[in-house]
Motif scaffolding. Structure first.
Motif, short mmCIF file in Angstrom:
data_model
loop_
_atom_site.label_atom_id
_atom_site.label_comp_id
_atom_site.label_asym_id
_atom_site.label_seq_id
_atom_site.Cartn_x
_atom_site.Cartn_y
_atom_site.Cartn_z
N LEU A 150 0.83 -1.19 0.00
CA LEU A 150 0.00 0.00 0.00
C LEU A 150 0.87 1.24 0.00
N GLY A 151 0.40 2.28 -0.70
CA GLY A 151 1.12 3.54 -0.73
C GLY A 151 0.89 4.36 0.52
N ALA A 152 1.49 5.54 0.56
CA ALA A 152 1.38 6.43 1.71
C ALA A 152 -0.07 6.78 2.00
N ASP A 153 -0.47 6.59 3.24
CA ASP A 153 -1.79 6.97 3.75
C ASP A 153 -2.93 6.11 3.23
N CYS A 154 -2.64 5.00 2.56
CA CYS A 154 -3.68 4.08 2.11
C CYS A 154 -3.72 2.90 3.07
N VAL A 155 -4.93 2.56 3.52
CA VAL A 155 -5.10 1.48 4.49
C VAL A 155 -6.29 0.61 4.09
N GLU A 156 -6.28 -0.61 4.58
CA GLU A 156 -7.47 -1.45 4.42
C GLU A 156 -8.54 -0.96 5.37
N LYS A 157 -9.78 -0.95 4.91
CA LYS A 157 -10.90 -0.46 5.71
C LYS A 157 -12.01 -1.51 5.77
N PRO A 158 -12.75 -1.53 6.87
CA PRO A 158 -13.92 -2.41 6.91
C PRO A 158 -14.96 -1.95 5.90
N MET A 159 -15.64 -2.89 5.29
CA MET A 159 -16.63 -2.55 4.26
C MET A 159 -18.01 -2.44 4.89
N SER A 160 -18.56 -1.23 4.88
CA SER A 160 -19.89 -1.00 5.44
C SER A 160 -20.96 -1.45 4.44
N ALA A 161 -22.20 -1.43 4.88
CA ALA A 161 -23.31 -1.77 3.99
C ALA A 161 -23.36 -0.82 2.80
N GLU A 162 -23.07 0.44 3.05
CA GLU A 162 -23.05 1.43 1.97
C GLU A 162 -21.94 1.11 0.96
N ASP A 163 -20.76 0.76 1.48
CA ASP A 163 -19.64 0.41 0.60
C ASP A 163 -19.98 -0.81 -0.24
N LYS A 164 -20.58 -1.80 0.37
CA LYS A 164 -20.94 -3.01 -0.35
C LYS A 164 -21.98 -2.71 -1.42
N ALA A 165 -22.92 -1.81 -1.13
CA ALA A 165 -23.93 -1.44 -2.12
C ALA A 165 -23.29 -0.72 -3.30
N VAL A 166 -22.31 0.14 -3.03
CA VAL A 166 -21.58 0.82 -4.10
C VAL A 166 -20.86 -0.20 -4.97
N LEU A 167 -20.16 -1.15 -4.36
CA LEU A 167 -19.46 -2.18 -5.10
C LEU A 167 -20.42 -3.00 -5.95
N GLN A 168 -21.52 -3.41 -5.37
CA GLN A 168 -22.50 -4.21 -6.11
C GLN A 168 -23.06 -3.44 -7.31
N ASP A 169 -23.27 -2.14 -7.14
CA ASP A 169 -23.77 -1.33 -8.24
C ASP A 169 -22.75 -1.26 -9.38
N PHE A 218 -0.69 19.02 7.28
CA PHE A 218 0.73 18.85 7.57
C PHE A 218 0.95 18.54 9.05
N HIS A 219 1.79 17.54 9.29
CA HIS A 219 2.21 17.21 10.64
C HIS A 219 3.69 16.84 10.58
N VAL A 220 4.46 17.38 11.47
CA VAL A 220 5.90 17.19 11.41
C VAL A 220 6.29 15.71 11.50
N ASP A 221 5.48 14.91 12.18
CA ASP A 221 5.79 13.49 12.28
C ASP A 221 5.67 12.76 10.94
N ASN A 222 4.93 13.39 9.98
CA ASN A 222 4.72 12.75 8.68
C ASN A 222 5.59 13.38 7.60
N VAL A 223 6.58 14.15 7.98
CA VAL A 223 7.33 14.92 6.99
C VAL A 223 7.97 14.04 5.93
N ASP A 224 8.38 12.85 6.28
CA ASP A 224 9.03 11.96 5.32
C ASP A 224 8.04 11.42 4.29
N ALA A 225 6.76 11.52 4.55
CA ALA A 225 5.77 10.99 3.62
C ALA A 225 5.29 12.03 2.61
N TYR A 226 5.65 13.30 2.82
CA TYR A 226 5.18 14.33 1.92
C TYR A 226 6.04 14.41 0.68
#
Length: 229
Positions: free
Chosen positions: A174-193, A221-229
């Motif tokens: 995964l790239g910077a700031d991309c994470v796996e997320k739980p799929m809600s009912a709304e997300d599943k409906a979007v995928l099915q569509d 911006f957050h100084v702790d994330n400076v290496d990701a910018y």
């Protein structure tokens, strides 16, 4: 049915005829033979017509599409359906880099694989890839949905905003700031569509996918994330 053989007719003539179409045209089905990998075939179409392209196309086929349905019976070069507004582009083969780049709407379906940066900076387009996608796909993806039935390469969703990424296979990284997320009912409906619009709802289970999206850690911006910018 208007027919253009690009082995004998200049591409400029085809595109000029498509650009001249009125929204109420009766010439709703077009056939294009011998595309020969030419670039910018059927770009900027703004009419509800179907365009069947019999063969491989070069760069930016179907770019800036609005309302049209463009079917490519072959492979597509860089930037197929780039900046598409609405309508549909269907590639029966594989697609090169930056498929659907900056797309604002409509549906892009790729029956084979897509190379690197598929869906880069997508802004509302829906993309369905029946095979796998290359690295850096959905880089800076802002809105829309990317659905991958196969695998995803490295740095998926790097610096993503609010697009949804659905992957049925494996993800190399995964790239910077991309994470796996739980799929809600709304997300599943979007995928099915999206699967339904791609005519896959009977053969593909929405529950087989994992969803990825923004962790929203790079929004400010957050100084702790400076290496990701």
């Amino acid at each position: 049915m208007p027919r253009f053989d690009l082995a004998t007719v200049p591409l400029r003539e085809l595109n000029a005829a498509l650009h001249a179409l009125a929204p109420t045209t009766n010439e709703t089905h077009w056939a294009v033979a011998n595309p020969g990998g030419k670039h910018a075939i059927a770009c900027g179409v703004d009419a509800p017509v179907t365009i069947d392209v019999d063969g491989h196309v070069g760069y930016y086929c179907g770019g800036m599409n609005k309302h049209a349905t463009i079917v490519v019976a072959g492979n597509a070069g860089v930037g197929v359906a780039e900046n598409m507004m609405s309508g549909e582009v269907h590639v029966r083969g594989d697609a090169s880099q930056a498929a659907g780049a900056t797309g604002c709407g409509g549906l892009l379906v790729i029956d084979g694989n897509a190379s690197a940066r598929c869906g880069i900076s997508m802004k509302g387009i829906d993309i369905v890839v029946k095979g796998s996608i290359g690295p850096m796909s959905a880089f800076m993806a802002q809105a829309g949905n990317l659905v991958v039935l196969g695998d995803a390469g490295d740095a998926l969703g790097d610096s993503i905003y609010e697009a949804r990424l659905f992957v049925r296979g494996s993800v190399a990284s995964l790239g910077a700031d991309c994470v796996e997320k739980p799929m809600s009912a709304e997300d599943k409906a979007v995928l099915q569509d999206v699967l339904k619009r791609a005519q896959l709802e009977q053969s593909v289970e929405a529950g087989a996918f994992k969803m990825f999206g923004s962790a929203r850690g790079l929004y400010h911006f957050h100084v702790d994330n400076v290496d990701a910018y």
